[in-house]
Motif scaffolding. Structure first.
Motif, PDB file in Angstrom:
ATOM      1  N   TRP A 164      -5.646  -6.269   9.523  1.00  0.00           N
ATOM      2  CA  TRP A 164      -4.362  -5.587   9.403  1.00  0.00           C
ATOM      3  C   TRP A 164      -3.951  -5.550   7.934  1.00  0.00           C
ATOM      4  O   TRP A 164      -4.254  -6.480   7.186  1.00  0.00           O
ATOM      5  N   THR A 165      -3.284  -4.503   7.538  1.00  0.00           N
ATOM      6  CA  THR A 165      -2.632  -4.463   6.235  1.00  0.00           C
ATOM      7  C   THR A 165      -1.139  -4.480   6.486  1.00  0.00           C
ATOM      8  O   THR A 165      -0.611  -3.602   7.180  1.00  0.00           O
ATOM      9  N   LEU A 166      -0.469  -5.502   5.967  1.00  0.00           N
ATOM     10  CA  LEU A 166       0.953  -5.682   6.232  1.00  0.00           C
ATOM     11  C   LEU A 166       1.775  -4.541   5.661  1.00  0.00           C
ATOM     12  O   LEU A 166       1.567  -4.127   4.525  1.00  0.00           O
ATOM     13  N   LEU A 167       2.698  -4.059   6.462  1.00  0.00           N
ATOM     14  CA  LEU A 167       3.619  -3.004   6.059  1.00  0.00           C
ATOM     15  C   LEU A 167       5.022  -3.578   5.892  1.00  0.00           C
ATOM     16  O   LEU A 167       6.013  -2.860   5.977  1.00  0.00           O
ATOM     17  N   TYR A 168       5.107  -4.887   5.674  1.00  0.00           N
ATOM     18  CA  TYR A 168       6.348  -5.651   5.574  1.00  0.00           C
ATOM     19  C   TYR A 168       6.024  -6.983   4.922  1.00  0.00           C
ATOM     20  O   TYR A 168       4.859  -7.365   4.827  1.00  0.00           O
ATOM     21  N   ASP A 169       7.026  -7.694   4.449  1.00  0.00           N
ATOM     22  CA  ASP A 169       6.861  -9.072   3.998  1.00  0.00           C
ATOM     23  C   ASP A 169       6.878  -9.967   5.232  1.00  0.00           C
ATOM     24  O   ASP A 169       7.642  -9.719   6.177  1.00  0.00           O
ATOM     25  N   GLU A 192       7.520   3.450   7.552  1.00  0.00           N
ATOM     26  CA  GLU A 192       6.130   3.829   7.260  1.00  0.00           C
ATOM     27  C   GLU A 192       5.664   5.038   8.060  1.00  0.00           C
ATOM     28  O   GLU A 192       4.497   5.412   7.988  1.00  0.00           O
ATOM     29  N   LYS A 201       4.141  -7.730   1.421  1.00  0.00           N
ATOM     30  CA  LYS A 201       3.861  -6.380   1.903  1.00  0.00           C
ATOM     31  C   LYS A 201       2.649  -5.799   1.174  1.00  0.00           C
ATOM     32  O   LYS A 201       2.423  -6.078   0.008  1.00  0.00           O
ATOM     33  N   LYS A 202       1.876  -5.003   1.910  1.00  0.00           N
ATOM     34  CA  LYS A 202       0.686  -4.285   1.416  1.00  0.00           C
ATOM     35  C   LYS A 202      -0.544  -5.177   1.257  1.00  0.00           C
ATOM     36  O   LYS A 202      -1.554  -4.746   0.727  1.00  0.00           O
ATOM     37  N   THR A 203      -0.495  -6.422   1.756  1.00  0.00           N
ATOM     38  CA  THR A 203      -1.645  -7.317   1.668  1.00  0.00           C
ATOM     39  C   THR A 203      -2.590  -7.051   2.838  1.00  0.00           C
ATOM     40  O   THR A 203      -2.189  -7.147   3.994  1.00  0.00           O
ATOM     41  N   PRO A 204      -3.863  -6.717   2.551  1.00  0.00           N
ATOM     42  CA  PRO A 204      -4.845  -6.589   3.641  1.00  0.00           C
ATOM     43  C   PRO A 204      -5.308  -7.988   4.057  1.00  0.00           C
ATOM     44  O   PRO A 204      -5.665  -8.805   3.219  1.00  0.00           O
ATOM     45  N   TRP A 247      10.087  -1.485   9.868  1.00  0.00           N
ATOM     46  CA  TRP A 247       8.928  -1.079   9.074  1.00  0.00           C
ATOM     47  C   TRP A 247       8.194   0.111   9.681  1.00  0.00           C
ATOM     48  O   TRP A 247       7.660   0.948   8.959  1.00  0.00           O
TER      49      TRP A 247
END
Length: 121
Positions: free
Chosen positions: A56-61, A118, A92-95, A114
């Motif tokens: 998953w790539t996070l779309l949030y903190d 997004e 956020k945005k971390t794969p 989110w």
């Protein structure tokens, strides 16, 4: 009370559903606690992971607190193995790849909306 009412989530009444809806995920279950019906700013829940791997790539903190078992978070070039009482912050945005062995993880995320932000609503 400003912002709504206090809600008590009783452990024995939590409802866990299969996470991701894909039988290839192995044993992954999610109980969403705080969502848009409670808060316009944050979300929270409990994730159970056992013998599965979820990219998953996070779309949030997100902040994760391990309640039991071993929570494994694979990042680009790094693996974090967290045990009960450990806390992991993920911006956020971390794969990532979530996995675990008998893991129960409490998570809190921001922003709660989110999906809408997004375009995933």
């Amino acid at each position: 009370m400003a912002g709504g009412k206090v809600v008590h989530f009783e452990k024995q009444k939590l409802e866990f559903g299969a996470f991701g809806g894909d039988s290839n995920l192995g044993k992954a279950y999610l109980a969403r606690l705080v969502d848009g019906s409670f808060s316009s700013t944050m979300g929270a829940g409990i994730l159970k992971l056992d013998g599965c791997s979820i990219p998953w790539t996070l779309l949030y903190d997100e902040v994760c607190v391990v309640l039991q078992g071993t929570f494994v978070l694979e990042l680009e070039g790094e693996t974090i193995k967290a045990g009960p009482g450990d806390t992991v912050w993920i911006p956020k945005k971390t794969p990532v790849v979530y996995s675990g062995e008998g893991a129960q993880v409490f998570y809190a995320l921001y922003p709660a909306d989110w999906r809408q932000r997004e375009g995933n609503a």
